[in-house]
Design a protein around this motif. Structure first.
Motif, PDB file in Angstrom:
ATOM      1  N   HIS A 275      -3.759  -0.190  -3.789  1.00  8.68           N
ATOM      2  CA  HIS A 275      -3.049  -1.261  -3.097  1.00  8.68           C
ATOM      3  C   HIS A 275      -2.792  -2.369  -4.100  1.00  8.68           C
ATOM      4  O   HIS A 275      -3.513  -2.532  -5.082  1.00  8.68           O
ATOM      5  CB  HIS A 275      -3.832  -1.774  -1.882  1.00  8.68           C
ATOM      6  CG  HIS A 275      -5.169  -2.354  -2.216  1.00  8.68           C
ATOM      7  ND1 HIS A 275      -6.255  -1.573  -2.591  1.00  8.68           N
ATOM      8  CD2 HIS A 275      -5.600  -3.631  -2.233  1.00  8.68           C
ATOM      9  CE1 HIS A 275      -7.293  -2.356  -2.817  1.00  8.68           C
ATOM     10  NE2 HIS A 275      -6.918  -3.618  -2.613  1.00  8.68           N
ATOM     11  N   PHE A 276      -1.724  -3.111  -3.867  1.00  8.65           N
ATOM     12  CA  PHE A 276      -1.301  -4.161  -4.787  1.00  8.65           C
ATOM     13  C   PHE A 276      -1.291  -5.490  -4.041  1.00  8.65           C
ATOM     14  O   PHE A 276      -0.707  -5.593  -2.964  1.00  8.65           O
ATOM     15  CB  PHE A 276       0.100  -3.835  -5.321  1.00  8.65           C
ATOM     16  CG  PHE A 276       0.342  -4.338  -6.695  1.00  8.65           C
ATOM     17  CD1 PHE A 276       0.026  -3.559  -7.797  1.00  8.65           C
ATOM     18  CD2 PHE A 276       0.878  -5.598  -6.902  1.00  8.65           C
ATOM     19  CE1 PHE A 276       0.237  -4.041  -9.079  1.00  8.65           C
ATOM     20  CE2 PHE A 276       1.094  -6.075  -8.185  1.00  8.65           C
ATOM     21  CZ  PHE A 276       0.777  -5.298  -9.276  1.00  8.65           C
ATOM     22  N   HIS A 277      -1.951  -6.495  -4.608  1.00  9.19           N
ATOM     23  CA  HIS A 277      -2.011  -7.834  -4.017  1.00  9.19           C
ATOM     24  C   HIS A 277      -0.886  -8.688  -4.587  1.00  9.19           C
ATOM     25  O   HIS A 277      -0.626  -8.651  -5.795  1.00  9.19           O
ATOM     26  CB  HIS A 277      -3.322  -8.537  -4.387  1.00  9.19           C
ATOM     27  CG  HIS A 277      -4.546  -7.848  -3.911  1.00  9.19           C
ATOM     28  ND1 HIS A 277      -5.192  -8.207  -2.749  1.00  9.19           N
ATOM     29  CD2 HIS A 277      -5.266  -6.821  -4.428  1.00  9.19           C
ATOM     30  CE1 HIS A 277      -6.256  -7.441  -2.582  1.00  9.19           C
ATOM     31  NE2 HIS A 277      -6.325  -6.589  -3.590  1.00  9.19           N
ATOM     32  N   ILE A 278      -0.269  -9.496  -3.728  1.00  8.70           N
ATOM     33  CA  ILE A 278       0.718 -10.490  -4.160  1.00  8.70           C
ATOM     34  C   ILE A 278       0.386 -11.756  -3.374  1.00  8.70           C
ATOM     35  O   ILE A 278       0.462 -11.762  -2.145  1.00  8.70           O
ATOM     36  CB  ILE A 278       2.161 -10.040  -3.864  1.00  8.70           C
ATOM     37  CG1 ILE A 278       2.397  -8.612  -4.362  1.00  8.70           C
ATOM     38  CG2 ILE A 278       3.165 -11.005  -4.499  1.00  8.70           C
ATOM     39  CD1 ILE A 278       3.592  -7.954  -3.739  1.00  8.70           C
ATOM     40  N   VAL A 279       0.002 -12.811  -4.082  1.00  7.83           N
ATOM     41  CA  VAL A 279      -0.530 -14.002  -3.422  1.00  7.83           C
ATOM     42  C   VAL A 279       0.146 -15.261  -3.954  1.00  7.83           C
ATOM     43  O   VAL A 279       0.190 -15.475  -5.168  1.00  7.83           O
ATOM     44  CB  VAL A 279      -2.055 -14.140  -3.659  1.00  7.83           C
ATOM     45  CG1 VAL A 279      -2.628 -15.270  -2.823  1.00  7.83           C
ATOM     46  CG2 VAL A 279      -2.780 -12.841  -3.415  1.00  7.83           C
TER      47      VAL A 279
ATOM     48  N   VAL B 237       0.846  -1.186   0.000  1.00  9.88           N
ATOM     49  CA  VAL B 237       0.000   0.000   0.000  1.00  9.88           C
ATOM     50  C   VAL B 237       0.887   1.243   0.000  1.00  9.88           C
ATOM     51  O   VAL B 237       1.576   1.502   0.989  1.00  9.88           O
ATOM     52  CB  VAL B 237      -0.931   0.033   1.234  1.00  9.88           C
ATOM     53  CG1 VAL B 237      -1.857   1.243   1.168  1.00  9.88           C
ATOM     54  CG2 VAL B 237      -1.721  -1.258   1.368  1.00  9.88           C
ATOM     55  N   PRO B 238       0.891   1.986  -1.102  1.00  8.64           N
ATOM     56  CA  PRO B 238       1.629   3.251  -1.093  1.00  8.64           C
ATOM     57  C   PRO B 238       0.916   4.252  -0.180  1.00  8.64           C
ATOM     58  O   PRO B 238      -0.305   4.376  -0.223  1.00  8.64           O
ATOM     59  CB  PRO B 238       1.566   3.727  -2.545  1.00  8.64           C
ATOM     60  CG  PRO B 238       1.112   2.556  -3.339  1.00  8.64           C
ATOM     61  CD  PRO B 238       0.320   1.692  -2.415  1.00  8.64           C
ATOM     62  N   GLU B 239       1.686   4.931   0.635  1.00  8.70           N
ATOM     63  CA  GLU B 239       1.099   5.940   1.524  1.00  8.70           C
ATOM     64  C   GLU B 239       0.915   7.228   0.727  1.00  8.70           C
ATOM     65  O   GLU B 239       1.721   8.151   0.795  1.00  8.70           O
ATOM     66  CB  GLU B 239       1.984   6.141   2.746  1.00  8.70           C
ATOM     67  CG  GLU B 239       2.008   4.917   3.639  1.00  8.70           C
ATOM     68  CD  GLU B 239       2.868   5.086   4.872  1.00  8.70           C
ATOM     69  OE1 GLU B 239       3.747   5.982   4.903  1.00  8.70           O
ATOM     70  OE2 GLU B 239       2.669   4.310   5.816  1.00  8.70           O
ATOM     71  N   THR B 240      -0.163   7.229  -0.048  1.00  4.52           N
ATOM     72  CA  THR B 240      -0.472   8.335  -0.938  1.00  4.52           C
ATOM     73  C   THR B 240      -1.982   8.460  -1.070  1.00  4.52           C
ATOM     74  O   THR B 240      -2.717   7.519  -0.749  1.00  4.52           O
ATOM     75  CB  THR B 240       0.160   8.113  -2.333  1.00  4.52           C
ATOM     76  OG1 THR B 240      -0.183   9.191  -3.193  1.00  4.52           O
ATOM     77  CG2 THR B 240      -0.316   6.814  -2.965  1.00  4.52           C
ATOM     78  N   THR B 241      -2.428   9.580  -1.570  1.00  2.00           N
ATOM     79  CA  THR B 241      -3.853   9.738  -1.841  1.00  2.00           C
ATOM     80  C   THR B 241      -4.193   9.329  -3.276  1.00  2.00           C
ATOM     81  O   THR B 241      -5.362   9.291  -3.643  1.00  2.00           O
ATOM     82  CB  THR B 241      -4.304  11.192  -1.593  1.00  2.00           C
ATOM     83  OG1 THR B 241      -3.510  12.061  -2.395  1.00  2.00           O
ATOM     84  CG2 THR B 241      -4.154  11.546  -0.115  1.00  2.00           C
ATOM     85  N   ALA B 242      -3.171   9.008  -4.081  1.00  7.99           N
ATOM     86  CA  ALA B 242      -3.419   8.540  -5.451  1.00  7.99           C
ATOM     87  C   ALA B 242      -4.232   7.248  -5.399  1.00  7.99           C
ATOM     88  O   ALA B 242      -4.016   6.401  -4.534  1.00  7.99           O
ATOM     89  CB  ALA B 242      -2.105   8.295  -6.186  1.00  7.99           C
ATOM     90  N   THR B 243      -5.167   7.110  -6.323  1.00  6.42           N
ATOM     91  CA  THR B 243      -5.993   5.906  -6.352  1.00  6.42           C
ATOM     92  C   THR B 243      -5.696   5.006  -7.549  1.00  6.42           C
ATOM     93  O   THR B 243      -6.237   3.916  -7.640  1.00  6.42           O
ATOM     94  CB  THR B 243      -7.492   6.273  -6.369  1.00  6.42           C
ATOM     95  OG1 THR B 243      -7.763   7.074  -7.517  1.00  6.42           O
ATOM     96  CG2 THR B 243      -7.894   6.991  -5.094  1.00  6.42           C
TER      97      THR B 243
ATOM     98  N   SER C 191      -0.303 -11.363  -8.891  1.00  5.49           N
ATOM     99  CA  SER C 191      -0.054  -9.975  -8.518  1.00  5.49           C
ATOM    100  C   SER C 191      -1.073  -9.119  -9.248  1.00  5.49           C
ATOM    101  O   SER C 191      -1.235  -9.262 -10.460  1.00  5.49           O
ATOM    102  CB  SER C 191       1.356  -9.546  -8.925  1.00  5.49           C
ATOM    103  OG  SER C 191       2.320 -10.355  -8.306  1.00  5.49           O
ATOM    104  N   ALA C 192      -1.757  -8.251  -8.492  1.00  2.00           N
ATOM    105  CA  ALA C 192      -2.808  -7.454  -9.128  1.00  2.00           C
ATOM    106  C   ALA C 192      -3.139  -6.223  -8.309  1.00  2.00           C
ATOM    107  O   ALA C 192      -3.024  -6.222  -7.089  1.00  2.00           O
ATOM    108  CB  ALA C 192      -4.078  -8.293  -9.287  1.00  2.00           C
ATOM    109  N   ALA C 193      -3.566  -5.205  -9.023  1.00  2.00           N
ATOM    110  CA  ALA C 193      -4.120  -3.998  -8.407  1.00  2.00           C
ATOM    111  C   ALA C 193      -5.480  -3.784  -9.050  1.00  2.00           C
ATOM    112  O   ALA C 193      -5.563  -3.299 -10.170  1.00  2.00           O
ATOM    113  CB  ALA C 193      -3.216  -2.797  -8.642  1.00  2.00           C
ATOM    114  N   ILE C 194      -6.524  -4.197  -8.358  1.00  2.63           N
ATOM    115  CA  ILE C 194      -7.856  -4.121  -8.947  1.00  2.63           C
ATOM    116  C   ILE C 194      -8.613  -2.914  -8.405  1.00  2.63           C
ATOM    117  O   ILE C 194      -9.023  -2.054  -9.152  1.00  2.63           O
ATOM    118  CB  ILE C 194      -8.633  -5.434  -8.712  1.00  2.63           C
ATOM    119  CG1 ILE C 194      -7.887  -6.578  -9.408  1.00  2.63           C
ATOM    120  CG2 ILE C 194     -10.055  -5.319  -9.239  1.00  2.63           C
ATOM    121  CD1 ILE C 194      -8.440  -7.940  -9.122  1.00  2.63           C
TER     122      ILE C 194
END
Length: 134
Positions: free
Chosen positions: A90-94, A38-44, A79-82
């Motif tokens: 946020h980016f998933h890595i599973v 999770v980047p600590e940013t307000t960007a979505t 790996s995905a950012a949905i």
């Protein structure tokens, strides 16, 4: 506007480490070794990130994916950012395995999360921190 972690991400995951302005979080689901960055940013959106953050996110995602594959002997690392359910970037890595709880289907929305046992949670967080040199 200051960074605030989305309540769903806060409820479903545990902070495992920080790398610069990136949080590495462990999802509280024993069915999978599942990480969020999770980047600590307000960007979505990924394309809204500044170059430095985007590059850091990509490098960390690759590093964690390689570590999960090696550590978990994963058949596949997804790996995905949905971001449809949680709009915060946020980016998933599973780590996925043939025959896991929902294989070969996506993990999102399939079945119920099974909370991690305390010992497993600690062990996974220690693994993540060791992969990052912490």
């Amino acid at each position: 506007m200051a960074f605030t972690l989305h309540p769903t991400l806060a409820k479903d995951s545990i902070l495992a480490a920080k790398v610069g302005s990136l949080q590495v979080r462990l999802v509280d689901d024993a069915r999978f070794f599942w990480l969020l960055v999770v980047p600590e940013t307000t960007a979505t959106e990924l394309h809204d990130l500044d170059e430095k953050t985007a590059e850091s996110l990509w490098k960390l995602t690759r590093r964690l994916g390689k570590a999960l594959q090696a550590h978990c002997d994963a058949d596949k690392v997804n790996s995905a950012a949905i971001g449809n359910m949680v709009p915060q970037l946020h980016f998933h890595i599973v780590a996925r395995h043939v025959g896991d709880a929902v294989w070969p289907h996506p993990i999102w929305g399939n079945g119920r999360a099974e909370p991690l046992a305390d010992a497993t949670k600690v062990a996974r967080i220690e693994s993540i921190q060791s992969w990052l040199g912490n």
